[in-house]
Design an enzyme around this catalytic site. Sequence first.
Site, PDB file in Angstrom:
ATOM      1  N   HIS A   1       0.855  -1.186   0.000  1.00 24.55           N
ATOM      2  CA  HIS A   1       0.000   0.000   0.000  1.00 24.55           C
ATOM      3  C   HIS A   1       0.887   1.230   0.000  1.00 24.55           C
ATOM      4  O   HIS A   1       1.613   1.477   0.976  1.00 24.55           O
ATOM      5  CB  HIS A   1      -0.922   0.003   1.222  1.00 24.55           C
ATOM      6  CG  HIS A   1      -1.913  -1.116   1.225  1.00 24.55           C
ATOM      7  ND1 HIS A   1      -2.315  -1.773   2.367  1.00 24.55           N
ATOM      8  CD2 HIS A   1      -2.581  -1.711   0.206  1.00 24.55           C
ATOM      9  CE1 HIS A   1      -3.195  -2.703   2.056  1.00 24.55           C
ATOM     10  NE2 HIS A   1      -3.369  -2.691   0.751  1.00 24.55           N
TER      11      HIS A   1
ATOM     12  N   GLU B   1       1.318   3.751   3.027  1.00 23.28           N
ATOM     13  CA  GLU B   1       1.851   3.269   4.307  1.00 23.28           C
ATOM     14  C   GLU B   1       3.373   3.342   4.271  1.00 23.28           C
ATOM     15  O   GLU B   1       4.084   2.340   4.273  1.00 23.28           O
ATOM     16  CB  GLU B   1       1.346   1.851   4.575  1.00 23.28           C
ATOM     17  CG  GLU B   1      -0.160   1.806   4.746  1.00 23.28           C
ATOM     18  CD  GLU B   1      -0.743   0.406   4.663  1.00 23.28           C
ATOM     19  OE1 GLU B   1       0.041  -0.554   4.609  1.00 23.28           O
ATOM     20  OE2 GLU B   1      -1.980   0.281   4.641  1.00 23.28           O
TER      21      GLU B   1
ATOM     22  N   HIS C   1       3.207  -3.492   7.025  1.00 22.79           N
ATOM     23  CA  HIS C   1       2.135  -2.560   6.700  1.00 22.79           C
ATOM     24  C   HIS C   1       2.157  -1.382   7.664  1.00 22.79           C
ATOM     25  O   HIS C   1       2.905  -1.377   8.647  1.00 22.79           O
ATOM     26  CB  HIS C   1       0.764  -3.250   6.803  1.00 22.79           C
ATOM     27  CG  HIS C   1       0.399  -4.094   5.625  1.00 22.79           C
ATOM     28  ND1 HIS C   1      -0.510  -3.703   4.679  1.00 22.79           N
ATOM     29  CD2 HIS C   1       0.845  -5.316   5.230  1.00 22.79           C
ATOM     30  CE1 HIS C   1      -0.628  -4.649   3.760  1.00 22.79           C
ATOM     31  NE2 HIS C   1       0.192  -5.649   4.077  1.00 22.79           N
TER      32      HIS C   1
ATOM     33  N   GLU D   1       1.805  -4.563  11.519  1.00 22.61           N
ATOM     34  CA  GLU D   1       1.237  -3.239  11.376  1.00 22.61           C
ATOM     35  C   GLU D   1       2.002  -2.246  12.251  1.00 22.61           C
ATOM     36  O   GLU D   1       2.171  -2.471  13.449  1.00 22.61           O
ATOM     37  CB  GLU D   1      -0.241  -3.252  11.817  1.00 22.61           C
ATOM     38  CG  GLU D   1      -1.104  -4.254  11.075  1.00 22.61           C
ATOM     39  CD  GLU D   1      -1.589  -3.723   9.749  1.00 22.61           C
ATOM     40  OE1 GLU D   1      -1.231  -2.575   9.409  1.00 22.61           O
ATOM     41  OE2 GLU D   1      -2.324  -4.442   9.054  1.00 22.61           O
TER      42      GLU D   1
END
Length: 1258
Positions: free
Chosen positions: A954, A957, A1051, A1136
């Site tokens: 992504h 990010e 991420h 994350e």
Amino acid sequence: MNKPKMASEKGVPSTSRVLMLLGQLERMNGESMMRDAEMARHITAKILHLIQTQEKSGKEVMSKGSSGMEVILASLECTRDVQTTLNILYILSELLTAGEGRRVGVFVSKGGTGILFQILITASKELPPCEELMLQLHSLLAKVGPKDRKLSVKARLSGALNVTVGLIKHNLQNAKLLLPCLQVLRVYATNLVNAMSLGKNGVIELMFRILAPYSKMNTSLLKVALDALGALLKSKTNARRSVDSGYVPILLALYLDWHRNDTRHRHTLIRKGLLVCLRNITNIKLGRKAFIEADGMRILYNSSTECLPVRTLDPLVNTSSLIMRKCFPKNRLPLPTIKSAFHYQLPHVPAVGPVAQLYSQPPGGRTSHQLCNKPLKKVDDVVDESDDNEETEADTENDTENEEDDKDHHSLNDDIETDLNKLHPKKSPGPPFEELRVYERFFLELSEDFQGYNFECVRTASTTSSSSSSTSASTRSTRPVIVPTGQSLSPNHIPKRSSQEVSNLTKGPYSQPPPSAPSPSPRAPLTPLELDTIHLTKDQDKKEEAHIPSSLDTYSSSLSRPLSQVQPSEQDLTDVFQCISLESEGPLNAEEEGLGGIRQEGSPISATRHIQSPLLLGGIATRRIGGGGSDCGSEGPDDEAGEGAVLEVPDTARLLPLHDPDLYVEMVKGTRSVPQYAEVAYPDYFGHVAPTFKEPHLERVYGVQRSKIFQDIERLIHPNEIVDKVVYDLDIPSPVIEDDDGDSLKFNSQFESGNLRKAVQVRKYEYDLVLNSDINSNHYHQWFYFEVSGMRVGTTYRFNIINCEKSNSQFNYGMQALMYSVQEAISGRPRWVRTGTDICYYKNHFARSSIAAGGQKGKSYYTLTFSITFSHKDDVCYFAYHYPYTYSSLKMHLAKLEALRTPHIYLRQDTLCETLGGNSCPLLTITAMPESNSNDHVCQFRNRPLIFLSARVHPGETNASWVMKGTLEFLMGTSPLAASLREAYIFKIVPMLNPDGVINGNHRCSLSGEDLNRQWQTPNPELHPTIYHTKNLLQYLADTQRAPLVFCDYHGHSRKKNVFMYGCSVKETVWQSNISATSSDLQEDLGYRALPKILSQIAPAFSMASCSFVVERSKESTARVVVWREIGVQRSYTMESTLCGCDQGKYKGLQIGTRELEEMGAQFCVALLRLKRLTGLHNHQHLLDLESDIIGTQSKVVSSCPTTYVMEEDEPSFLEAVDYSAESNDEDAEAENEHSIEVHENPDHLGQVSDFEANHRE
């Protein structure tokens, strides 16, 4: 007198008077009570007297184990005498008034509500009905109503609803009886079906007959009437009825009257009740229209402004603000289309899905060939004709009392996978192995014999350099690094393929740019880019001049290299700064003016570096689309000659060992973007040195969101004060900003990873900013990165990003945007810093098209607003959502890492494939060289377990890239831990899975317009080449019995704090759902929890409480789940990293920075070393014992390192916003949050899992 049969509580005398009287009452059966009414009156009167005069009497009746309430209710049901009934009602009133909620609950549980309704119906048949009886019955029902959830339904079914309405109609002037009737009506109206029925019976009109202008009389009655009316108006049918009857202007007039006369604010509840009625009416489109026509915006705005100084009036101000926000006319975004301003023609359009829908519409965005052509006719996709989302109401009696609870429950559990067949990992057949053999070339280390490698030279070089290595260990991180040359030879034992051969083998015919794909051409009348006209020469203090290649393929690794080539001399460490001059020059002609500010080959070498502003590739000063831009170093309007001052800046190549501005520019020249960017952003050129000071979460100023909303409302109230001047617009080929007196800021986003589509000056110092959609998409607005110049020092500017999509953001909870000041960089502080005040994130009045909202109508965009005061004159500042990390930065860093390699490090860099945009996707292999070429050492080398890491699927990010940077630097480091890690594993790393999205400033998608982390199940080789080849790499490993020990995809998370992991577990998924499973279904190795547990002990930013191992249906096509399910990797994770900061551990209360992110990447490597100790044990029971020792739930210090975080498994739950994963589809995972309130998450199940592991080892 005989002893009564009453049961009594222990310690209460059975001979107490009240219990004896209740015993007598109990012995009077139904017939005797009717025969001897006088005795019943006498007994009930005595009981009443005792309860009124003696507090203990009431306690005795309601004591636990007493049957007093049953006796009283039985007598009430049997008696037909009015006075006896009244006495019992008085008794009940005394009992229920004195007690708390428990007594009312006992009354309801014994069937008291039904008895009251029965008596009410009976009494209503007498003409005229007894007023006192009706008064007492309704008073009791008003007390009982809040505790009896089914009272409304019982009232409708028994007919009591009509009785109460009849009493109200006939007693409008009887305030004593009217008050309890209205109190009961308020309870009745909470049921939607009742409310609709009451509306049909004219109760709305009755309420407006009761409402009156300001008066000190009957204020309690008026308050209850407003509450009842507000409950009735929750029904949209009643709201429409009120609008049709013209009641909106009446409510506004009443509110204004009470506002003006209630100067001492003693009747704020009445004023609030009027506002609640308006709030419920304006829930419908017709009500909002009537509110606007009645000048409601101005009335509420003026009254709220007058209330602002009084803190106790905040409920009125907040409700008024909510009404005005709803009624603010829905505006369309100031865009011709919600599609991206840039369009890339796909070689193959999917048959279904959002991209197919996008291509089915007439074109609206500018393709690379249409940048200067006249726009084509297109559909208006910005806003819908009907933006109201009014649900129809059904007459149903099956009203759920826990509707909100049920909704929350389903939202948490509906997505959990319940199919056990899908929960058990099953290796997918995948492509035939013969097709996968092409990927064998990416695993040369698995077949290498190292027979041609001279290990003696390596040992000699290592021995001679050991002393200097140890003495310079502390300074190694700050030393300058020699840039590797393209002529370095590879060892003869590894055949080196040309870049063309590599490309042909990997990408195949499908990765060639399709003929139909438009190659971005320059915008007429711009001069064509001449990327090869830049020649960079190193400074004199460099011992050898390096020719810097412009392609990643040039840096194919060699396995041996003399250490002296990368070892710095002592003199290299003496000069930390190098002077650079920054000149602002006018537009140049490349042929007449040479290279402008960039020094040409052959020019005299000096201690300064000449660059022009803005930084342009090839020295071409292009005219930007949309106007704006920076004039760094100019003296403003008075500087007619355009000559800027010579400014000295630090050489960031010395400050940052992995950053070289010249190398970065060269890398940008090899980067292909859809708009063909011709500029380099200063932050990417200078680099970023992490600040040493702490950046705490921004404390939210009380009322900041309310004040911002009121400023927005002023646009409607005072339209003449709005400038409404477009100062930057990507959709307009020619500049839109005229020469003015410097009142407007200049904007620019036309550089790598930039994102800003339009800037509109709405007030002198306020700007609305519109973000660009992802290419081939019509939404995903979150990432921003743009340049601002032309500011005034000391002036506070307000920026509003008006087309955000998520319903909540960490900007509401302490997060700040990032700013990079060129003047600060010139002063020796090249860094991104958290900045901005008065930050808030809220729903705005810009309507979101259902085309972009997944078919949902009535959705709005959200505004991120922040204020900034600039400190420097003639500055150029950049703003970003998070620390930018471009694709060119990655190429530069990889080139620099190559120079750090020692003979003991096995480093190979391959090109995995080409992206849709023609950019290469690098694949790294890192491990330790074998000790020798003996069979034992080579065998150990080949049999090392694999670790597969990936990041940046992504583009928005960017923190994932900073974590990956920390991982790569640790792996290439010289510490004993790094050496041990390389000896333990072979690392396969894809550091950027979505280069095209990163380059073009996308937030979530690639050029295909799709979320690549939703394509892992069936990736398309044409549309998703990086995912297709990465999955095939993993499939090849699985087919050769070399599946990775750990797979981790890095991420970033936008709405949660800390760093945490998502994994996959059958057990924990079953525990979170209601499916039944046998013990055999739940058999699984607990090793999947080991790595996150270790991280929670050693990484200060990591939170085990935020981890989840539940498999959800919406994530079945993500990397984590597909690699777990199809490749069979048990330890398959998504890691994350917060975009905001931490709320636990060492960094609690601080915003996260690049230093902490890179530290997280390094700590991940350390955790893998500890994991090696666990997985290296062959005895499974010993594995669990050791795991229990390491990941035990008790808090303990595991290291003396100052960065160690003491794990707290029992840490309290915390407030977080809802967004389960960066893997998730934001539009699917979001719940509308009108007030931007965070939802309370409960991580307690994690502790339960730990307990289960401790007590039920397998």
